[in-house]
Motif scaffolding. Structure first.
Motif, PDB file in Angstrom:
ATOM      1  N   MET A   1       0.847  -1.178   0.000  1.00  0.00           N
ATOM      2  CA  MET A   1       0.000   0.000   0.000  1.00  0.00           C
ATOM      3  C   MET A   1       0.893   1.242   0.000  1.00  0.00           C
ATOM      4  SD  MET A   1      -3.176  -1.148   0.313  1.00  0.00           S
ATOM      5  CE  MET A   1      -4.018  -2.603   0.832  1.00  0.00           C
ATOM      6  N   THR A   2       0.463   2.251  -0.742  1.00  0.00           N
ATOM      7  CA  THR A   2       1.282   3.452  -0.887  1.00  0.00           C
ATOM      8  C   THR A   2       0.443   4.712  -0.707  1.00  0.00           C
ATOM      9  OG1 THR A   2       0.879   3.658  -3.263  1.00  0.00           O
ATOM     10  CG2 THR A   2       2.749   2.253  -2.578  1.00  0.00           C
ATOM     11  N   ALA A   3       1.136   5.828  -0.517  1.00  0.00           N
ATOM     12  CA  ALA A   3       0.455   7.118  -0.427  1.00  0.00           C
ATOM     13  C   ALA A   3      -0.304   7.412  -1.724  1.00  0.00           C
ATOM     14  CB  ALA A   3       1.469   8.218  -0.126  1.00  0.00           C
ATOM     15  N   GLU A   4       0.245   6.996  -2.849  1.00  0.00           N
ATOM     16  CA  GLU A   4      -0.434   7.221  -4.130  1.00  0.00           C
ATOM     17  C   GLU A   4      -1.761   6.454  -4.192  1.00  0.00           C
ATOM     18  OE1 GLU A   4       2.903   6.324  -3.909  1.00  0.00           O
ATOM     19  OE2 GLU A   4       3.568   8.395  -4.185  1.00  0.00           O
ATOM     20  N   GLN A   5      -1.784   5.245  -3.630  1.00  0.00           N
ATOM     21  CA  GLN A   5      -3.032   4.482  -3.592  1.00  0.00           C
ATOM     22  C   GLN A   5      -4.071   5.190  -2.722  1.00  0.00           C
ATOM     23  OE1 GLN A   5      -1.013   0.778  -2.463  1.00  0.00           O
ATOM     24  NE2 GLN A   5      -2.126  -0.226  -4.142  1.00  0.00           N
ATOM     25  N   LEU A   6      -3.619   5.703  -1.574  1.00  0.00           N
ATOM     26  CA  LEU A   6      -4.543   6.423  -0.705  1.00  0.00           C
ATOM     27  C   LEU A   6      -5.074   7.658  -1.425  1.00  0.00           C
ATOM     28  CD1 LEU A   6      -5.972   6.781   1.996  1.00  0.00           C
ATOM     29  CD2 LEU A   6      -3.934   7.997   2.819  1.00  0.00           C
ATOM     30  N   ARG A   7      -4.216   8.378  -2.098  1.00  0.00           N
ATOM     31  CA  ARG A   7      -4.652   9.573  -2.823  1.00  0.00           C
ATOM     32  C   ARG A   7      -5.694   9.214  -3.876  1.00  0.00           C
ATOM     33  NH1 ARG A   7      -1.916  14.653  -3.274  1.00  0.00           N
ATOM     34  NH2 ARG A   7      -3.133  15.953  -4.695  1.00  0.00           N
ATOM     35  N   SER A   8      -5.473   8.140  -4.596  1.00  0.00           N
ATOM     36  CA  SER A   8      -6.424   7.695  -5.612  1.00  0.00           C
ATOM     37  C   SER A   8      -7.775   7.336  -4.988  1.00  0.00           C
ATOM     38  CB  SER A   8      -5.841   6.500  -6.375  1.00  0.00           C
ATOM     39  OG  SER A   8      -6.757   6.009  -7.307  1.00  0.00           O
ATOM     40  N   GLN A   9      -7.744   6.643  -3.854  1.00  0.00           N
ATOM     41  CA  GLN A   9      -8.979   6.275  -3.159  1.00  0.00           C
ATOM     42  C   GLN A   9      -9.739   7.522  -2.702  1.00  0.00           C
ATOM     43  OE1 GLN A   9      -7.027   3.858  -0.207  1.00  0.00           O
ATOM     44  NE2 GLN A   9      -7.664   1.941  -1.180  1.00  0.00           N
ATOM     45  N   ILE A  10      -9.016   8.478  -2.124  1.00  0.00           N
ATOM     46  CA  ILE A  10      -9.650   9.701  -1.631  1.00  0.00           C
ATOM     47  C   ILE A  10     -10.163  10.541  -2.803  1.00  0.00           C
ATOM     48  CG2 ILE A  10      -9.285  11.868  -0.387  1.00  0.00           C
ATOM     49  CD1 ILE A  10      -9.426   9.426   1.438  1.00  0.00           C
ATOM     50  N   ALA A  11      -9.397  10.613  -3.887  1.00  0.00           N
ATOM     51  CA  ALA A  11      -9.828  11.397  -5.054  1.00  0.00           C
ATOM     52  C   ALA A  11     -11.144  10.863  -5.615  1.00  0.00           C
ATOM     53  CB  ALA A  11      -8.735  11.397  -6.124  1.00  0.00           C
ATOM     54  N   ALA A  12     -11.281   9.549  -5.695  1.00  0.00           N
ATOM     55  CA  ALA A  12     -12.522   8.951  -6.196  1.00  0.00           C
ATOM     56  C   ALA A  12     -13.695   9.293  -5.279  1.00  0.00           C
ATOM     57  CB  ALA A  12     -12.360   7.440  -6.334  1.00  0.00           C
ATOM     58  N   LEU A  13     -13.474   9.234  -3.982  1.00  0.00           N
ATOM     59  CA  LEU A  13     -14.514   9.572  -3.020  1.00  0.00           C
ATOM     60  C   LEU A  13     -14.842  11.067  -3.084  1.00  0.00           C
ATOM     61  CD1 LEU A  13     -16.279   8.713  -0.563  1.00  0.00           C
ATOM     62  CD2 LEU A  13     -14.350   9.401   0.854  1.00  0.00           C
ATOM     63  N   ALA A  14     -13.808  11.900  -3.133  1.00  0.00           N
ATOM     64  CA  ALA A  14     -14.014  13.354  -3.151  1.00  0.00           C
ATOM     65  C   ALA A  14     -14.829  13.784  -4.365  1.00  0.00           C
ATOM     66  CB  ALA A  14     -12.661  14.067  -3.113  1.00  0.00           C
ATOM     67  N   GLN A  15     -14.626  13.111  -5.472  1.00  0.00           N
ATOM     68  CA  GLN A  15     -15.391  13.433  -6.683  1.00  0.00           C
ATOM     69  C   GLN A  15     -16.883  13.190  -6.443  1.00  0.00           C
ATOM     70  OE1 GLN A  15     -14.227  11.230 -10.180  1.00  0.00           O
ATOM     71  NE2 GLN A  15     -14.909  12.886 -11.512  1.00  0.00           N
ATOM     72  N   GLN A  16     -17.204  12.169  -5.668  1.00  0.00           N
ATOM     73  CA  GLN A  16     -18.611  11.843  -5.391  1.00  0.00           C
ATOM     74  C   GLN A  16     -19.267  12.839  -4.444  1.00  0.00           C
ATOM     75  OE1 GLN A  16     -19.308   7.711  -4.289  1.00  0.00           O
ATOM     76  NE2 GLN A  16     -17.409   7.139  -5.325  1.00  0.00           N
ATOM     77  N   ILE A  17     -18.481  13.466  -3.574  1.00  0.00           N
ATOM     78  CA  ILE A  17     -19.071  14.359  -2.569  1.00  0.00           C
ATOM     79  C   ILE A  17     -18.854  15.839  -2.887  1.00  0.00           C
ATOM     80  CG2 ILE A  17     -18.953  12.625  -0.752  1.00  0.00           C
ATOM     81  CD1 ILE A  17     -16.506  14.027   0.366  1.00  0.00           C
ATOM     82  N   ALA A  18     -18.155  16.130  -3.952  1.00  0.00           N
ATOM     83  CA  ALA A  18     -17.868  17.519  -4.322  1.00  0.00           C
ATOM     84  C   ALA A  18     -19.146  18.342  -4.413  1.00  0.00           C
ATOM     85  CB  ALA A  18     -17.128  17.563  -5.657  1.00  0.00           C
ATOM     86  N   GLY A  19     -19.125  19.481  -3.750  1.00  0.00           N
ATOM     87  CA  GLY A  19     -20.250  20.405  -3.818  1.00  0.00           C
ATOM     88  C   GLY A  19     -21.411  20.089  -2.901  1.00  0.00           C
ATOM     89  N   LYS A  20     -21.387  18.938  -2.228  1.00  0.00           N
ATOM     90  CA  LYS A  20     -22.483  18.603  -1.316  1.00  0.00           C
ATOM     91  C   LYS A  20     -22.284  19.337   0.008  1.00  0.00           C
ATOM     92  CE  LYS A  20     -23.539  14.082  -3.215  1.00  0.00           C
ATOM     93  NZ  LYS A  20     -23.796  12.672  -2.961  1.00  0.00           N
ATOM     94  N   PRO A  21     -23.386  19.802   0.626  1.00  0.00           N
ATOM     95  CA  PRO A  21     -23.261  20.450   1.929  1.00  0.00           C
ATOM     96  C   PRO A  21     -22.725  19.472   2.976  1.00  0.00           C
ATOM     97  CG  PRO A  21     -25.461  20.775   1.008  1.00  0.00           C
ATOM     98  CD  PRO A  21     -24.759  19.773   0.138  1.00  0.00           C
ATOM     99  N   LEU A  22     -21.890  19.973   3.861  1.00  0.00           N
ATOM    100  CA  LEU A  22     -21.363  19.148   4.944  1.00  0.00           C
ATOM    101  C   LEU A  22     -22.386  19.169   6.073  1.00  0.00           C
ATOM    102  CD1 LEU A  22     -18.872  19.540   3.153  1.00  0.00           C
ATOM    103  CD2 LEU A  22     -17.507  19.540   5.220  1.00  0.00           C
ATOM    104  N   ASP A  23     -23.231  18.143   6.089  1.00  0.00           N
ATOM    105  CA  ASP A  23     -24.322  18.063   7.056  1.00  0.00           C
ATOM    106  C   ASP A  23     -24.672  16.601   7.322  1.00  0.00           C
ATOM    107  OD1 ASP A  23     -25.788  17.252   4.773  1.00  0.00           O
ATOM    108  OD2 ASP A  23     -26.808  19.178   4.574  1.00  0.00           O
ATOM    109  N   SER A  24     -25.739  16.380   8.084  1.00  0.00           N
ATOM    110  CA  SER A  24     -26.124  15.020   8.474  1.00  0.00           C
ATOM    111  C   SER A  24     -26.543  14.183   7.268  1.00  0.00           C
ATOM    112  CB  SER A  24     -27.237  15.045   9.515  1.00  0.00           C
ATOM    113  OG  SER A  24     -28.392  15.668   9.004  1.00  0.00           O
ATOM    114  N   ARG A  25     -27.084  14.804   6.236  1.00  0.00           N
ATOM    115  CA  ARG A  25     -27.458  14.048   5.032  1.00  0.00           C
ATOM    116  C   ARG A  25     -26.222  13.469   4.355  1.00  0.00           C
ATOM    117  NH1 ARG A  25     -31.283  18.728   3.204  1.00  0.00           N
ATOM    118  NH2 ARG A  25     -29.203  19.571   3.258  1.00  0.00           N
ATOM    119  N   LEU A  26     -25.135  14.235   4.350  1.00  0.00           N
ATOM    120  CA  LEU A  26     -23.894  13.722   3.776  1.00  0.00           C
ATOM    121  C   LEU A  26     -23.370  12.565   4.619  1.00  0.00           C
ATOM    122  CD1 LEU A  26     -21.642  13.768   1.690  1.00  0.00           C
ATOM    123  CD2 LEU A  26     -20.523  15.564   3.067  1.00  0.00           C
ATOM    124  N   ALA A  27     -23.424  12.689   5.934  1.00  0.00           N
ATOM    125  CA  ALA A  27     -22.993  11.593   6.810  1.00  0.00           C
ATOM    126  C   ALA A  27     -23.825  10.341   6.543  1.00  0.00           C
ATOM    127  CB  ALA A  27     -23.099  12.006   8.276  1.00  0.00           C
TER     128      ALA A  27
END
Length: 153
Positions: free
Chosen positions: A1-27
């Motif tokens: 496992m590498t930092a690059e793998q973690l970055r790729s995992q987070i980037a994929a997730l971040a793309q899904q949540i981009a622009g959504k309000p940070l609230d209980s619905r997001l949780a």
């Protein structure tokens, strides 16, 4: 496992949540789509555990907490910074989240909780504050901070 793998995992997730309000619905959405029983959760936890073990995550220590900002805010991360902490039955420093905070709680001990939450996602809205606290054992917590903003009190 590498930092690059973690970055790729987070980037994929971040793309899904981009622009959504940070609230209980997001949780709720994160816990439904990427909760503790999901492959994405298991992969993130495995990468984080390997990173701690291999020394590229949580490579600083202060006040009994191991921590580290692994990624600064970036376009591929939708403007989020990424920090990971390794805490065992301890409270961290009080701070404010100007833009909010998204936390992935990964217990390493049975019964470990972060701010009263077990494995899964916790979302704090803009302007919220807390003293992050792990009880009942050891946990890793991954933080996504919009624009990397955090203000320690």
């Amino acid at each position: 496992m590498t930092a690059e793998q973690l970055r790729s995992q987070i980037a994929a997730l971040a793309q899904q949540i981009a622009g959504k309000p940070l609230d209980s619905r997001l949780a709720d959405w994160l816990n439904t789509e990427h909760g503790p029983l999901s492959d994405s959760f298991r992969q993130l936890q495995a990468t984080c555990e390997a990173g701690v073990h291999d020394g590229w995550l949580c490579n600083r220590e202060g006040g009994g907490i191991r921590y580290g900002r692994i990624f600064k805010p970036a376009d591929d991360l939708q403007g989020f910074s990424v920090d990971v902490v390794d805490m065992e039955s301890i409270a961290g420093p009080q701070h404010v989240h100007p833009g909010g905070e998204i936390d992935l709680v990964m217990p390493l001990s049975d019964g470990a909780q972060f701010d009263g939450h077990g494995a899964g996602w916790v979302v704090y809205g803009p302007g919220s504050q807390h003293a992050p606290t792990v009880t009942g054992g050891r946990a890793l917590v991954l933080y996504l901070l919009p624009a990397g903003q955090i203000q320690f009190l």
